[in-house]
Write a protein that holds these residues in place. Sequence first.
Motif, mmCIF file in Angstrom:
data_model
loop_
_atom_site.group_PDB
_atom_site.id
_atom_site.type_symbol
_atom_site.label_atom_id
_atom_site.label_comp_id
_atom_site.label_asym_id
_atom_site.label_seq_id
_atom_site.Cartn_x
_atom_site.Cartn_y
_atom_site.Cartn_z
ATOM 1 N N TYR A 172 0.991 -1.207 0.013
ATOM 2 C CA TYR A 172 0.148 -0.026 -0.089
ATOM 3 C C TYR A 172 0.830 1.256 0.043
ATOM 4 O O TYR A 172 0.712 2.140 -0.847
ATOM 5 N N TYR A 201 0.982 -6.058 -6.887
ATOM 6 C CA TYR A 201 1.416 -7.119 -5.923
ATOM 7 C C TYR A 201 2.166 -8.487 -7.145
ATOM 8 O O TYR A 201 3.052 -8.946 -6.635
ATOM 9 N N ARG A 223 -1.653 -5.693 12.747
ATOM 10 C CA ARG A 223 -1.995 -6.692 11.830
ATOM 11 C C ARG A 223 -0.556 -7.405 11.191
ATOM 12 O O ARG A 223 0.321 -6.532 11.174
ATOM 13 N N ARG A 252 1.796 -8.039 8.187
ATOM 14 C CA ARG A 252 2.102 -7.250 6.931
ATOM 15 C C ARG A 252 3.359 -7.606 6.198
ATOM 16 O O ARG A 252 4.194 -7.777 6.976
ATOM 17 N N LEU A 279 -3.403 -8.988 -0.070
ATOM 18 C CA LEU A 279 -4.424 -8.063 -0.570
ATOM 19 C C LEU A 279 -5.437 -7.608 0.631
ATOM 20 O O LEU A 279 -5.925 -6.267 0.259
ATOM 21 N N ASP A 317 -4.753 -7.014 3.472
ATOM 22 C CA ASP A 317 -4.097 -5.879 4.361
ATOM 23 C C ASP A 317 -4.095 -4.572 3.683
ATOM 24 O O ASP A 317 -4.432 -3.467 4.024
ATOM 25 N N HIS A 318 -4.101 -4.612 2.235
ATOM 26 C CA HIS A 318 -3.980 -3.516 1.209
ATOM 27 C C HIS A 318 -5.226 -2.824 1.427
ATOM 28 O O HIS A 318 -5.480 -1.702 1.622
ATOM 29 N N ASP A 351 -6.111 -0.964 4.734
ATOM 30 C CA ASP A 351 -5.205 0.225 4.905
ATOM 31 C C ASP A 351 -6.053 1.265 4.013
ATOM 32 O O ASP A 351 -5.950 2.512 4.486
#
Lengths: 99, 441
Positions: free
Chosen positions: A13, A35, A58, A60, B29, B31-32, B35
């Motif tokens: 992100y 990704y 979380r 990551r 994905l 987690d993305h 966010d």
Amino acid sequence: MLAILTQGESYGYAIIQEVKKRSGGHLEWTDGMLYPVLHRLEQEGMIRSVWKKSDTGRDRKYYRIERAGRKVVEKQKAEWRAVNGALEGLWEGGAACSI
Amino acid sequence: MFDLEASLAKWREELAKGGTLDRDSLAELEDHLRDAIERRVAAGDEASQAFEAACASIGDAQALHLEYAKVHPKVPWRRRLLNALVGYVLVSTLIGLVFQVSALLEVILLALGLGAIMIETPWSIPVDPNSSFFAGLASAMHEWHQLSLATLFTMGAQAVLFALLVWTVTRGMRGSLIWVTKAVDWCQTSLPTQLAASVGLGVAFWLVNYGMLVPYVLNFLRYTSGDPDPVAPYLEYQLIYPLIAWIVPLALTWIGWSAFRIFQSDQRNGLYHTHAIAVCGFIFGAMALQAINMINGIGYFALEAFWNIESILSPPAVLMAQVTPFLFALVFIITLSGVGFPTLRRFLSGAIKRPWLIPACWLFMQWASVPFTLAFYPNGLYLNDWEWVNRCFLAPLLHSRWAPLFLTLKGSAAFAIVLTSLLIALNLSARRPASRPRSVA
């Protein structure tokens, strides 16, 4: 992406936000497409990933650039500078460009 | 009331249905997505709006599956089976060729006077193990004779098979073997035909690699019953080798062709890379081969224990020889499946581009194993009556403490010659321009 990772390890992100910011909004793509590109770079040994706990608590996945990746960045920088310099010279010299 | 967790769970479940994204990719994905939602909510969006917008920005499922499939291809189990069988043929052929090339190297070394065999020549020329050049030459002639017609048949068949497989995988044989194409088409028409063909080929491979055990066991029984002529089994070899060595390659061509078509189809669809599959199949095949060898080794010991004969190999050494490659193969499987050992996976990817790396590593592994071998054979190797029926060793070197080192070097050289040829062929094929479009899908 490799250039961004030379500044330090990061995650998907944050990398996308950084690309958008640095390109002034000129470079945008569907977020999910980032990704597979990162995974391919990892398969090619240019970056390495590791799962860690983030500030939010979380899990990551963080990416870090490897030596091979740094070499590619340096090589591409040199190539782009050469091309850029050549084009600047042509345009500033008033050469016609029919492309 | 909008439930973010339930919506996220549903989104994840839907995305998982495609089967392309593994657990790690889904978690990444998600987690993305979290966010992106948090950022939008912090900017003042409603949770439901933020969720919808974040889902849209991450991309639709179909496009994601297509992109992920290019990087993390899913291989159906039937293709895995086929790849394993192709790998099995390649490995078996490779190992067979290594033995034959090794035997030829032995002949050359003997001819150069670098040793002498310990048995008498058929021409009654006395051979002094501390030999002169002429004794070495006589040994070389005897060794060549010992290769026998049956061995030459096998060597020829293996060379032809190897060339066919490399040719089939790298260039194809379009137009030259129409009947093979038709057979492949028929075998791929349904699951039962494909399974039948796979099982049939499996039996054929077993015959090629282990069919020789039948006369070997016959010889063993004859030996233990007091037959004074241990050379007699060559008769059985001569009958069986031509049969299994020349008929089976034609059947094996089928599998090479079949694999080639699958590779082509997959490449057209951008699913995965031919070389990755070739390596995968190679390793799957190696593991299958080692598993069978291990079972054979255990059976061998059981036979020895039952007949109460002296073994030329200590059980720990043989177990190590059988188990170690199996563990190596297991590591490779884990590596290629993406579960672990990422550094090794990167090395393998690199090795495909640098074909000399694999034989170099194999040589290194062989040399690294020498201290273990010497530890198991502190007084050097020795032969029993069984061994000299099948192989002739270089006596002076064999009885020195450097015997394992020498044999390792010789085997490694043979392996390196064969494997380098294969890898160079694959590498060259990768540099060829794309082949012309094919009318047959």
